[in-house]
Design an enzyme around this catalytic site. Structure first.
Site, PDB file in Angstrom:
ATOM      1  N   HIS A  85      21.130  21.232  28.965  1.00  0.00           N
ATOM      2  CA  HIS A  85      19.908  20.577  29.372  1.00  0.00           C
ATOM      3  C   HIS A  85      18.709  21.506  29.218  1.00  0.00           C
ATOM      4  O   HIS A  85      18.810  22.702  29.419  1.00  0.00           O
ATOM      5  CB  HIS A  85      20.055  20.160  30.826  1.00  0.00           C
ATOM      6  CG  HIS A  85      18.938  19.319  31.301  1.00  0.00           C
ATOM      7  ND1 HIS A  85      17.778  19.849  31.752  1.00  0.00           N
ATOM      8  CD2 HIS A  85      18.817  17.976  31.357  1.00  0.00           C
ATOM      9  CE1 HIS A  85      16.969  18.857  32.091  1.00  0.00           C
ATOM     10  NE2 HIS A  85      17.589  17.718  31.863  1.00  0.00           N
ATOM     11  N   GLU A 127      31.621  27.358  23.628  1.00  0.00           N
ATOM     12  CA  GLU A 127      30.940  26.229  22.989  1.00  0.00           C
ATOM     13  C   GLU A 127      29.451  26.523  22.993  1.00  0.00           C
ATOM     14  O   GLU A 127      28.983  27.361  23.761  1.00  0.00           O
ATOM     15  CB  GLU A 127      31.157  24.935  23.788  1.00  0.00           C
ATOM     16  CG  GLU A 127      32.567  24.423  23.816  1.00  0.00           C
ATOM     17  CD  GLU A 127      32.689  23.171  24.680  1.00  0.00           C
ATOM     18  OE1 GLU A 127      31.642  22.643  25.118  1.00  0.00           O
ATOM     19  OE2 GLU A 127      33.820  22.744  24.918  1.00  0.00           O
TER      20      GLU A 127
END
Lengths: 383, 297, 383, 297
Positions: D246, D208
């Site tokens: 993040h 991903e």
């Protein structure tokens, strides 16, 4: 440093360990401000154990009874100590009483969890029934569950008790404790748990770094004897005899006292001026510690002879001799001092002997000789 | 154990008061102090010893380190020891007094996981007479020889070394394991090391009241130590509570099945008696007992 | 969950990280209550970066200037966001500006310490100059000193900076943070350090257990978007197109969107009803999550067709079909709904097809077929 | 790796919602679930499986455990995993979602020190088609065979297994390594395990966007993996910030020298291209690519 029950319970409350509603009673009139409904338990807040048997715990049903009981407890010495505070607490009906503790075990060199289904005042005679779990690796709650299982608990009590042990361990680790103990941990018929008494001992070495925590949590952590012992590390311990001993290091001090006893001498006080490697009292002040120690012995009226026994790599006999000679001359101006025997070892012993002999003090580098000489200086009848 | 005149030594806390005092004494004894660490003090040599900010910098510069001697303040000891272990140093001696016991527990867990030998805290360290000094023993009290000395005390260790030396009984090594509640290496560990040490022919064990170290050591001697052992014990006459171990430790010891009287001089004396270890009445008696047990071998 | 600067600084203050005296300005009249002496810095409290360049930081010399500047900042959007609070802080003259951070590194699977002597607003273009230390074992202060050394610091600055990194790490570990950053850390000519700006991101998974801490420390930890995202875990994400996607699991959702884009479709919104193994949303409520998700897509006026793609071991095609059929019939009573394509896999597919075809919905077990069918249901001009 | 029909399996959190649901499904697939753990629930069997309060009690009663599957609530996962490791269980699969990352870091440190294989958290677990199911994969999507499937996703893994199965390409094993930021076992670890696994002839890797797992995996494949690998990637079109890792992780990755664009589909695609790993355009294309690479072997 040991905490009082009410201090321990304040920490319990902050950690989420269930404790009963309670109030401190510092003086009799505080009884009138009690908001806890009667019946109430009044407990003497002293450091020593056995206060229940001594009468330091009273159940009261109303204000009049409470004032009478509080007055009695304030005036009841327990092992020679009077309470400055009482704790008034709601009464609680326990179905069963468990014992729980977390303790630092020097033998296992680990914290140990202790528990028993037979708690209460008889625990001291029941050590065999205490179950233990050594926290060999970093703590995780499964250690607490393991204790609950070893205690023989089943069903919901496993999680309920291990949750309290977990909180006790976190308190233990966070506050650098030597011991946290709940005895008894009351179990209600419905399985609800309540810490009825609590004991917390903080490791003295950690007091310096628990300052911030204690500000957040409990200002009392830094009060009392430990704080005092930090600021004045040199203390005289009084015994029943008439020989004063000044020595450096606990082991050497004990061995020196042993030798005096074995030779039928009776030590009357000793001062351990400390090892060489304590960071809090750097070696550079060893001289001042010797001076302080001598003064402490001079102050004792029971001392009739003083034995100074100092060993170490950085102790010069000549310097020790000069130090003692100066102090004896200075203090001797105003009062008569007991005779002194000095034992030290080193190359400058000859010089030390000269210095000390000039003021009538014997110096030797043999411990046995120093012991013999010390005893010989006592008035004959005293031996 | 690897303590010889060839050992490469690091001093952590070389600029701390005790580090600054004892480093030159160790050096004067011939100990090969190859580097010092003092965070913020890197680059400024002390007594001709290069000083670094980090242990790993010291190793990068001077190469392998055998032993680190730690003099940093009590609350910095754990970090210093963990830093040394992380830098692959496998022998650590902690001189500092007043280290919080739970800090020592963390150091111990790491030491066990990495097979690191740690001595202390609160101890005079190790001396191998004639070879090297790792700590603060007064070297003039010691003589090279065949007696291994293991002690919980500081100055009392020197007293006994002095008696041995005066009697012409030199020492193979003397170890102060320290006086704190949590000791990183125990009597047993050192008994086992000295049992295997070719230089050691007899062992003198110096104990104190409090805790159960002596009881455990006595049992261990009876079970696995073949070399002769002589014991000395301090504190027969100590006032109750003055030098005694903590109640909690006694509780734990009792549970461990070591008897209710654990920690007292009587308990320790009996343990040595059961283990057939002669206990000296006074320090000056130790040389005679050592000579006697050596003759029996 | 990201904290605002003033919240981060409140945590810094509690950890003993040096911050300047400051006050929150919630409305213009608060300026008059300022106790910090002028000159003062007023800073817009928004979550996005770049506020300095956008004009959200102003230096003011007196109350009149301050009110004007505050009014301006309250009405200045930064990346589209208006501040609800300003922070008024003492002005500080930095000699140098460092960068410090502790961040969770998924690649190293460890916390990482970051630092640079070149801090300030240009840090984003200077990643190459950032030094890092991986905290591979349990943290101990030597990791912080290692960072200071790698940053090239010397002398007293090593201990001063590593002491701050140590506190940042403790904050990071205690509060389950993803990130704590000080940029810039001002260094005064005398070597004094001051955190001039701070950024703290709390890991969302940990919000549930930081409740107690946040009560003790900062009630704001549990406010804001994260608390919201916990109570309503199903959210619709709007895009620029006209196809609605309802899917379970992030990976499958992304892959489904990718397939639509590759087939020249334009997704207009998607709802991920979540994986099967989230403890917070047990599988038993998957049905209600599908219903919520469909309703969210029905509410979007841009959606002209909906693709439902659901896979999993406990998903019965027949049940999904019944669920969707019921909902479409119920909602379709009051308004017209977009056409729907359902993709699901399982033994009861035949039954599901029957159920859905009766109300004009196509069901298939092939993803590619579902994509093609979805696009075919769009008005021709839209493609 | 030791995942066979003979493996003895423990379920920690057997009475938790997901544990209660999936344990019978695993059992129905033939997985030998020999015990469950549920503190406070000991003594009350679930689905004929004996349930204990502690892992050590389970082992004392049923003997050696090969793998534990953990379903306990997020904040209890660390303790459950540490308990399993302390009880010498050396394969652990954490299904639970929402475990705080620093808890996983502590588990990882312990797992590395004890050479324990941990999978998850936040993952569908492992299936060895025809032999055993350790987690929540829908077994009807799988077929025994020669393709090893490693994936960061949950349901997307099933999608791809389904495409392989429909094409007649069975699977030797399928592992969901999990979707969380801190993953206890990485693509690399599993690539290495499957490289050495005799049952696996080709590997399908499902990635991903976000993080740098795929970039690192691609480098690793180029360097040490000889078996053919086919990749699939989800998230080309994902809106910025919606599924992205993040910022802090990206900062750290950049410092690690992995380039400024790390985490994007483009970066991952290029990494696979450099490693000469074919990347499927859509799930249904994967079987063709697998057949092609198998023919080239």
């Amino acid at each position: 440093m040991e905490l009082l029950e009410y201090q321990a319970k304040e920490l319990f409350r902050q950690m989420g360990i269930p404790v009963l509603p309670s109030q401190r009673i510092c003086q009799l009139q505080d009884i009138k401000q009690l908001t806890i409904p009667y019946p109430v338990v009044l407990k003497s807040q002293v450091y020593t154990g056995g206060r229940g048997k001594a009468g330091g715990i009273r159940f009261v049903e109303n204000t009049i009874d409470a004032i009478a009981a509080a007055q009695m407890i304030f005036h009841l010495p327990i092992m020679g100590k009077y309470p400055e505070v009482l704790l008034a607490e709601a009464k609680y009906d326990a179905d069963r009483e468990f014992y729980l503790a977390v303790v630092l075990d020097g033998s296992e060199r680990r914290p140990v969890l202790l528990g028993s289904q037979q708690g209460g005042i008889e625990i001291e005679s029941q050590f065999d029934r205490l179950h233990q779990v050594i926290v060999d690796q970093e703590f995780s709650p499964y250690y607490a569950r393991r204790l609950a299982i070893r205690m023989g608990l089943k069903g919901d009590l496993i999680q309920a008790v291990s949750a309290i042990v977990e909180k006790m361990y976190r308190l233990f680790a966070t506050c650098d404790l030597d011991l946290v103990e709940i005895n008894p941990l009351a179990v209600s018929p419905s399985g609800k748990l309540m810490a009825l008494d609590g004991k917390v001992t903080v490791n003295d070495t950690a007091l310096g770094r628990q300052a911030l925590l204690s500000e957040f949590t409990h200002p009392l952590l830094l009060q009392g004897k430990a704080a005092q012992s930090q600021t004045s590390p040199i203390a005289r311990v009084d015994l029943a005899g008439n020989i004063g001993v000044l020595c450096n290091g606990a082991g050497l001090t004990m061995a020196t006292l042993d030798l005096l006893y074995k030779a039928k001498g009776r030590p009357g006080a000793f001062v351990d001026v400390g090892g060489e490697y304590r960071q809090s009292c750097p070696t550079s002040t060893l001289e001042s510690r010797i001076q302080q120690g001598l003064d402490l012995l001079f102050e004792s009226h029971d001392i009739q002879v003083i034995l100074v026994n100092l060993l170490g790599s950085r102790l010069s006999c000549a310097e020790i001799a000069a130090l003692i000679a100066a102090q004896v001359q200075q203090r001797g101006k105003y009062r008569s001092l007991p005779p002194i025997v000095v034992r030290c070892v080193g190359e400058e012993l000859a010089q030390a002997k000269t210095t000390l002999e000039s003021i009538g003090i014997l110096a030797t580098d043999y411990l046995d000789a120093a012991i013999t000489e010390t005893l010989s200086l006592l008035p004959v009848k005293q031996i | 154990m690897n303590f010889t005149a060839e050992s490469k030594i690091l001093i952590q806390g070389i600029s701390e008061p005790l580090g600054a005092i004892y480093t030159p004494l160790m050096q004067a004894y011939g100990t090969q102090i190859v580097a010092g660490v003092s965070p913020g003090g890197g680059g400024k040599p002390i007594a001709d010893i290069p000083v670094f900010d980090l242990v790993e910098q010291a190793i990068a510069k001077v190469g392998r380190i055998d032993t680190s001697v730690i003099f940093v303040p009590p609350y910095e000891v754990m970090d210093a020891a963990l830093e040394a272990i992380a830098a692959q140093i496998r022998q650590i001696i902690i001189i500092t007094e007043g280290v919080p016991p739970l800090d020592m527990v963390r150091v111990l867990r790491k030491a066990e996981a990495t097979e690191t030998l740690v001595v202390g805290s609160n101890c005079p360290g190790i001396i191998v007479p004639g070879q090297l000094l790792l700590g603060i023993h007064p070297p003039e009290f010691y003589l090279p020889g065949k007696v291994g000395l293991i002690s919980r005390s500081g100055t009392l260790t020197y007293e006994i070394a002095l008696e041995l030396t005066r009697a012409g009984l030199g020492q193979s090594i003397a170890i102060g394991i320290g006086g704190d509640r949590i000791l990183s290496s125990s009597f047993q560990q050192w008994l086992q090391i000295l049992e295997e040490d070719d230089q050691t022919e007899a062992i003198v064990l110096v104990g104190e009241i409090g805790g159960d170290s002596e009881e455990s050591a006595a049992r261990y001697i009876a079970e696995v130590i073949d070399k002769p052992v002589v014991a000395f014990l301090a504190g027969y006459s100590a006032p109750q509570g003055q030098f005694q171990g903590h109640a909690g430790a006694i509780v734990a010891s009792r549970i461990a099945g070591l008897g209710a009287d654990i920690g007292s001089a009587q308990s320790k004396l009996e343990a040595f008696k059961r283990a057939q270890v002669p206990v000296a009445d006074r320090p000056s008696q130790i040389p005679d007992l050592v000579k006697k047990v050596l003759e029996q071998v």
